[in-house]
Design a protein around this motif. Structure first.
Motif, PDB file in Angstrom:
ATOM      1  N   GLU A 292       0.824  -1.225   0.000  1.00  0.00           N
ATOM      2  CA  GLU A 292       0.000   0.000   0.000  1.00  0.00           C
ATOM      3  C   GLU A 292       0.851   1.265   0.000  1.00  0.00           C
ATOM      4  O   GLU A 292       0.490   2.256  -0.624  1.00  0.00           O
ATOM      5  CB  GLU A 292      -0.912  -0.007   1.218  1.00  0.00           C
ATOM      6  N   GLU A 297      -1.252   0.176  -8.182  1.00  0.00           N
ATOM      7  CA  GLU A 297      -2.565  -0.388  -8.526  1.00  0.00           C
ATOM      8  C   GLU A 297      -2.452  -1.887  -8.771  1.00  0.00           C
ATOM      9  O   GLU A 297      -3.432  -2.620  -8.690  1.00  0.00           O
ATOM     10  CB  GLU A 297      -3.089   0.288  -9.803  1.00  0.00           C
ATOM     11  N   LYS A 315      -7.708  -9.509  -0.279  1.00  0.00           N
ATOM     12  CA  LYS A 315      -9.152  -9.515  -0.537  1.00  0.00           C
ATOM     13  C   LYS A 315      -9.922  -9.441   0.790  1.00  0.00           C
ATOM     14  O   LYS A 315     -10.855  -8.659   0.938  1.00  0.00           O
ATOM     15  CB  LYS A 315      -9.514 -10.793  -1.302  1.00  0.00           C
ATOM     16  N   LYS A 318     -10.049  -6.178   2.117  1.00  0.00           N
ATOM     17  CA  LYS A 318     -10.759  -5.263   1.203  1.00  0.00           C
ATOM     18  C   LYS A 318      -9.820  -4.257   0.530  1.00  0.00           C
ATOM     19  O   LYS A 318     -10.167  -3.083   0.341  1.00  0.00           O
ATOM     20  CB  LYS A 318     -11.887  -4.533   1.937  1.00  0.00           C
ATOM     21  N   LYS A 319      -8.635  -4.714   0.192  1.00  0.00           N
ATOM     22  CA  LYS A 319      -7.690  -3.831  -0.500  1.00  0.00           C
ATOM     23  C   LYS A 319      -8.031  -3.803  -1.983  1.00  0.00           C
ATOM     24  O   LYS A 319      -8.494  -4.797  -2.546  1.00  0.00           O
ATOM     25  CB  LYS A 319      -6.244  -4.322  -0.301  1.00  0.00           C
ATOM     26  N   LYS A 320      -7.749  -2.667  -2.611  1.00  0.00           N
ATOM     27  CA  LYS A 320      -8.198  -2.490  -3.992  1.00  0.00           C
ATOM     28  C   LYS A 320      -7.130  -2.876  -5.032  1.00  0.00           C
ATOM     29  O   LYS A 320      -7.428  -3.031  -6.200  1.00  0.00           O
ATOM     30  CB  LYS A 320      -8.606  -1.024  -4.224  1.00  0.00           C
ATOM     31  N   ARG A 322      -4.605  -4.918  -7.405  1.00  0.00           N
ATOM     32  CA  ARG A 322      -4.710  -6.251  -8.029  1.00  0.00           C
ATOM     33  C   ARG A 322      -3.426  -7.018  -7.771  1.00  0.00           C
ATOM     34  O   ARG A 322      -2.339  -6.433  -7.839  1.00  0.00           O
ATOM     35  CB  ARG A 322      -4.867  -6.175  -9.545  1.00  0.00           C
ATOM     36  N   THR A 349     -11.382   1.674 -10.694  1.00  0.00           N
ATOM     37  CA  THR A 349     -11.138   1.374  -9.280  1.00  0.00           C
ATOM     38  C   THR A 349     -10.545   2.586  -8.591  1.00  0.00           C
ATOM     39  O   THR A 349     -10.959   2.962  -7.496  1.00  0.00           O
ATOM     40  CB  THR A 349     -10.159   0.179  -9.138  1.00  0.00           C
ATOM     41  N   SER A 350      -9.574   3.239  -9.261  1.00  0.00           N
ATOM     42  CA  SER A 350      -8.923   4.358  -8.574  1.00  0.00           C
ATOM     43  C   SER A 350      -9.868   5.556  -8.477  1.00  0.00           C
ATOM     44  O   SER A 350      -9.875   6.259  -7.478  1.00  0.00           O
ATOM     45  CB  SER A 350      -7.577   4.701  -9.219  1.00  0.00           C
ATOM     46  N   SER A 352     -13.128   5.331  -8.133  1.00  0.00           N
ATOM     47  CA  SER A 352     -14.129   5.029  -7.095  1.00  0.00           C
ATOM     48  C   SER A 352     -13.509   5.206  -5.708  1.00  0.00           C
ATOM     49  O   SER A 352     -14.173   5.586  -4.758  1.00  0.00           O
ATOM     50  CB  SER A 352     -14.691   3.618  -7.255  1.00  0.00           C
ATOM     51  N   GLU A 353     -12.183   4.955  -5.607  1.00  0.00           N
ATOM     52  CA  GLU A 353     -11.499   5.157  -4.316  1.00  0.00           C
ATOM     53  C   GLU A 353     -11.451   6.636  -3.952  1.00  0.00           C
ATOM     54  O   GLU A 353     -11.666   7.024  -2.820  1.00  0.00           O
ATOM     55  CB  GLU A 353     -10.063   4.633  -4.415  1.00  0.00           C
TER      56      GLU A 353
END
Ligand code: SF4
Ligand code: SF4
Ligand code: SF4
Length: 355
Positions: A292, A297, A315, A318-320, A322, A349-350, A352-353
């Motif tokens: 992180e 990404e 997962k 809940k990490k985004k 891949r 994804t980014s 929405s974050e």
């Protein structure tokens, strides 16, 4: 040392992932990984080893794999692939043999790695075959448990199976299988050299990419790479995966705080999960934090067990980001539409974050 103290001590001997980092930082080059394995052998002789979390030994003895009591399901990952890929299971001769490894064969979370391997080998028009149920576990879990004397029949069987295919190259997608084949199997064989070259998939695909036998399309993304211990510290393969990543235009490659010789383990090695799954979880949590920090990404690795350990835990947390194996990454970028779709997915994804 009395029995009670020895029993307590044996816990610690097995709480190690055999990641080998202590050897890198040791000022007097003590081979602490080998010492740990030797200590485990002594623990087994004295029946002092901690309890395994599951029938792993029975599976290895009866099924020749770590997960099931039979070896017939080694090709489950192939079942939902188009029929044209089945030919590799019937081959009696092939220039290249792909040694899949137990993790990719039996854990659905990693089926996509051997699937990617086959599609890429087809794309590059390689004459390849796989051993199917004739592939037995390489024996690394037994070595890690301190039971190297049981590995002899596994090594001999696998060596003969690859020789029977007349292969000139053996590709391992798993760094632990690679390390065992390359560095430990010669101990179990009377031959000084095998009649085939043993190569890890990162090295093999770097060459195919350089020869332009597989295209690599651009990707705008921030990417980091996790060095598998058995590929990096145990085998000295640090650059080929990075070279592949750098071949992709548009990539912003960011190293993790600890990388190459100093990379931290994902927690999935050294049989730790078989004895102390809770510690594996604690270690992978640290790894996830480090990933992180890079704001990547995509985190890549070149090991089925690393992918499984990091992906499943990320997962749950809940990490985004891949988690992909290098082969899956190459497969995505080998097709322009797939590369574009993947890039869009990352962007969605980014945003929405941020939103
Ligand atoms: S976990 Fe790694 S650093 Fe710790 S003792 Fe084991 S090999 Fe050494
Ligand atoms: S090292 Fe791991 S993946 Fe490879 S064959 Fe052995 S158990 Fe299976
Ligand atoms: S699972 Fe990966 S990071 Fe963990 S010990 Fe094995 S190779 Fe190292």
């Amino acid at each position: 040392m009395d029995q009670e103290r020895l029993k307590n001590f044996s816990q610690e001997v097995y709480q190690c992932t055999l990641c080998g980092h202590c050897e890198v930082v040791c000022p007097v080059n003590i081979h602490s990984k080998e010492i740990r394995i030797a200590l485990r052998e002594n623990m087994v002789k004295g029946d002092l080893q901690p309890a395994l979390q599951g029938p792993i030994l029975e599976n290895l003895q009866q099924g020749r794999n770590v997960t099931y009591p039979t070896n017939h399901d080694r090709l489950l990952w192939l079942q939902n692939m188009p029929k044209i890929f089945r030919h590799c299971t019937h081959k009696t001769h092939a220039e290249v043999v792909y040694f899949v490894g137990c993790v990719a064969s039996f854990f659905p979370a990693t089926y996509s790695i051997p699937q990617a391997m086959l599609i890429l080998l087809e794309k590059a028009k390689v004459d390849y075959g796989i051993l199917g149920p004739e592939e037995w576990c390489c024996g690394w879990p037994l070595i890690g448990m301190g039971m190297e004397e049981k590995v002899d029949e596994f090594a001999k069987h696998n060596i003969e199976a690859v020789k029977a295919m007349g292969a000139t190259t053996l590709i391992c997608g798993c760094p632990s299988c690679y390390h065992v084949w390359k560095n430990l199997y010669p101990r179990f064989s009377s031959e000084k050299e095998f009649p085939f070259e043993i190569i890890h998939s990162a090295d093999y695909f770097l060459e195919l990419l350089k020869e332009e036998r597989i295209p690599l399309h651009a990707l705008e993304a921030t990417v980091t790479y996790h060095d598998p211990c058995d590929l990096g510290r145990a085998s000295g393969i640090y650059e080929p995966p990075r070279e592949i990543i750098r071949m992709v235009s548009g990539i912003n490659f960011v190293e993790m705080r600890h990388h190459k010789q100093h990379a931290t383990c994902c927690g999935g090695g050294g049989d730790l999960e078989m004895f102390f799954p809770k510690i594996t979880k604690d270690i992978v949590n640290l790894k996830v934090k480090e990933i992180e920090e890079t704001r990547a990404e995509v985190v890549l690795s070149a090991c089925q067990q690393c992918k499984r350990t990091i992906a499943l835990n990320a997962k749950k947390m809940k990490k985004k980001f891949r988690v992909l194996d290098l082969l899956e990454f190459i497969l995505i970028l080998a097709d322009p539409m797939r590369a574009l779709t993947f890039e869009n997915l990352l962007q969605k994804t980014s945003s929405s974050e941020q939103g």
